[in-house]
Motif scaffolding. Structure first.
Motif, mmCIF file in Angstrom:
data_model
loop_
_atom_site.group_PDB
_atom_site.id
_atom_site.type_symbol
_atom_site.label_atom_id
_atom_site.label_comp_id
_atom_site.label_asym_id
_atom_site.label_seq_id
_atom_site.Cartn_x
_atom_site.Cartn_y
_atom_site.Cartn_z
ATOM 1 N N UNK A 9 -77.057 45.771 -54.609
ATOM 2 C CA UNK A 9 -77.217 46.948 -53.813
ATOM 3 C C UNK A 9 -78.609 47.719 -52.843
ATOM 4 N N UNK A 10 -78.643 48.429 -52.418
ATOM 5 C CA UNK A 10 -79.421 49.166 -51.485
ATOM 6 C C UNK A 10 -80.965 48.781 -52.157
ATOM 7 N N UNK A 11 -81.439 48.526 -53.351
ATOM 8 C CA UNK A 11 -82.477 47.899 -54.080
ATOM 9 C C UNK A 11 -82.508 46.749 -53.142
ATOM 10 N N UNK A 12 -82.186 45.895 -53.605
ATOM 11 C CA UNK A 12 -82.039 45.022 -52.588
ATOM 12 C C UNK A 12 -82.229 44.776 -51.784
ATOM 13 N N UNK A 13 -81.557 45.124 -50.399
ATOM 14 C CA UNK A 13 -80.934 46.127 -49.500
ATOM 15 C C UNK A 13 -82.384 45.317 -48.461
ATOM 16 N N UNK A 29 -78.120 33.565 -48.049
ATOM 17 C CA UNK A 29 -77.459 35.252 -48.782
ATOM 18 C C UNK A 29 -76.353 35.303 -49.948
ATOM 19 N N UNK A 30 -77.118 35.361 -51.500
ATOM 20 C CA UNK A 30 -76.540 35.381 -52.810
ATOM 21 C C UNK A 30 -75.608 36.876 -52.490
ATOM 22 N N UNK A 31 -74.705 36.855 -53.197
ATOM 23 C CA UNK A 31 -73.804 38.538 -52.798
ATOM 24 C C UNK A 31 -72.158 38.428 -54.491
ATOM 25 N N UNK A 32 -72.161 39.772 -55.057
ATOM 26 C CA UNK A 32 -71.266 39.358 -55.747
ATOM 27 C C UNK A 32 -69.651 40.104 -54.617
ATOM 28 N N UNK A 33 -68.459 39.560 -54.885
ATOM 29 C CA UNK A 33 -67.179 39.596 -54.534
ATOM 30 C C UNK A 33 -67.098 41.122 -53.522
ATOM 31 N N UNK A 34 -66.383 41.272 -52.843
ATOM 32 C CA UNK A 34 -65.988 42.219 -52.182
ATOM 33 C C UNK A 34 -65.727 43.422 -53.253
ATOM 34 N N UNK A 46 -70.744 44.479 -50.351
ATOM 35 C CA UNK A 46 -71.920 45.130 -50.846
ATOM 36 C C UNK A 46 -73.206 45.339 -50.090
ATOM 37 N N UNK A 47 -73.680 46.695 -49.507
ATOM 38 C CA UNK A 47 -75.121 46.437 -49.064
ATOM 39 C C UNK A 47 -75.996 45.448 -48.889
ATOM 40 N N UNK A 48 -75.564 44.556 -49.706
ATOM 41 C CA UNK A 48 -76.769 43.050 -49.114
ATOM 42 C C UNK A 48 -75.484 42.662 -48.260
ATOM 43 N N UNK A 49 -74.503 41.692 -48.551
ATOM 44 C CA UNK A 49 -73.930 41.531 -47.670
ATOM 45 C C UNK A 49 -73.848 42.538 -46.588
ATOM 46 N N UNK A 50 -73.134 43.661 -46.335
ATOM 47 C CA UNK A 50 -73.407 44.365 -44.808
ATOM 48 C C UNK A 50 -74.601 43.473 -44.011
ATOM 49 N N UNK A 51 -76.116 43.875 -43.991
ATOM 50 C CA UNK A 51 -76.653 43.494 -43.578
ATOM 51 C C UNK A 51 -77.155 42.052 -43.572
ATOM 52 N N UNK A 58 -76.131 33.051 -43.309
ATOM 53 C CA UNK A 58 -74.725 32.829 -44.350
ATOM 54 C C UNK A 58 -74.367 33.264 -45.579
ATOM 55 N N UNK A 59 -73.118 34.114 -45.760
ATOM 56 C CA UNK A 59 -73.171 34.087 -47.253
ATOM 57 C C UNK A 59 -72.024 33.775 -48.429
ATOM 58 N N UNK A 60 -72.423 34.029 -49.105
ATOM 59 C CA UNK A 60 -72.189 32.857 -50.447
ATOM 60 C C UNK A 60 -71.452 34.000 -51.301
#
Length: 309
Positions: A9-13, A29-34, A46-51, A58-60
């Protein structure tokens, strides 16, 4: 240090943004699936993936954290440490990979408020102080050895949303300092005192249902502790009414049940509690947008004597 960052989420971003400008290198960066959202159920990252995408990292997005292919991908980055901020519970085969360990940023003064909603519960329980803690992740959630901690005061009218934003910024700074000292071997992990431990369980819909048969201060804390999301609510004339802003007031003379509207004024209304009352200033009627009570009163007939259930 080379880092793999995990968050959603934004907190992590906020932490990821700060780490990018630190001496350390975020290699993945590792985050949840869309997830599908909105009326069209379009997939939204997720906000983290967007950033991460904006930064070209690289995003996993693993479905299962124990997936052998995902675990092998993590190993290939040869990271010195993993950083976790507001993410899922990691299995040992993941958090044990990096030589410097896996660092987690938690939004409370551990061991107090372990769990999914530390910011909300700190305010609901009327705390006047909270903070952030960095720990080394182990098998037990939020129980790892502590690295650094920083406390902040909670103002009497501060909402969970306001505290969230404050702790996100402070937490990002503490996280960078933690990693700096971890790299320099200038930090000694400290075991948590189990005798001081408290819980901060996930906020459910049932928890959000307001009970005016409490003190005015308790009702006020409940409202601000759930504002702006998911928001405390009650029912007015069969409609769900979310409440976002309030203020406790001393009003003891009205011989009416708790939940009764005892006064309506230009920009608010007063509701009787078990002792005292609360002034309400910002609401949202079911199916409508969030609004000030002044705007609400322009479209709805709220009168003294009506009951909020």
């Amino acid at each position: 240090m080379k880092l793999v960052f995990m968050g959603t989420p934004d907190f992590a971003r906020t932490s990821l943004k700060k780490l990018i400008h630190s001496p350390h290198e975020v290699v993945a960066v590792v985050t949840v699936p869309d997830k599908p959202q909105g009326r069209g159920q379009k997939l939204k990252p997720s906000p983290v993936k967007q950033l991460a995408v904006d930064l070209g990292l690289p995003v996993l997005q693993p479905v299962k954290l124990r997936d052998p292919q995902f675990v092998e991908q993590l190993k290939q980055f040869n990271a010195d440490a993993f950083v976790v901020v507001a993410f899922k519970i990691l299995p040992p085969e993941v958090f044990n990979i990096p030589p410097k360990g896996t660092v987690n940023l938690h939004a409370s003064l551990l061991p107090r408020y372990r769990g999914a909603a530390p910011i909300n519960w700190a305010i609901i329980n009327g705390e006047t102080e909270t903070g952030v803690t960095t720990i080394l992740i182990n098998e037990r959630v939020d129980e790892g050895n502590m690295l650094l901690q920083k406390s902040v005061p909670i103002a009497p009218d501060m909402t969970a949303g306001e505290l969230h934003d404050l702790l996100a910024e402070i937490g990002a700074d503490v996280l960078v300092e933690t990693l700096n000292r971890l790299e320099a071997n200038d930090i000694v992990p400290v075991k948590q005192d189990e005798g001081q431990a408290t819980r901060a369980p996930k906020i459910t819909r049932k928890i959000c249902h307001l009970n005016f048969n409490q003190t005015a201060q308790k009702v006020h804390n409940w409202i601000r502790g759930l504002s702006p999301y998911p928001a405390a609510y009650c029912y007015w004339q069969g409609k769900l009414l979310k409440i976002f802003r309030s203020r406790p007031v001393a009003r003891l003379s009205d011989d009416v049940p708790p939940g009764t509207v005892v006064k309506v004024f230009k920009n608010g209304f007063t509701v009787k509690c078990a002792s005292g009352a609360v002034d309400i200033f910002e609401v949202q009627v079911q199916g409508k947008k969030r609004m000030t009570v002044e705007d609400f009163l322009n479209g709805y007939r709220l009168q003294a004597g009506q009951l909020l259930e």
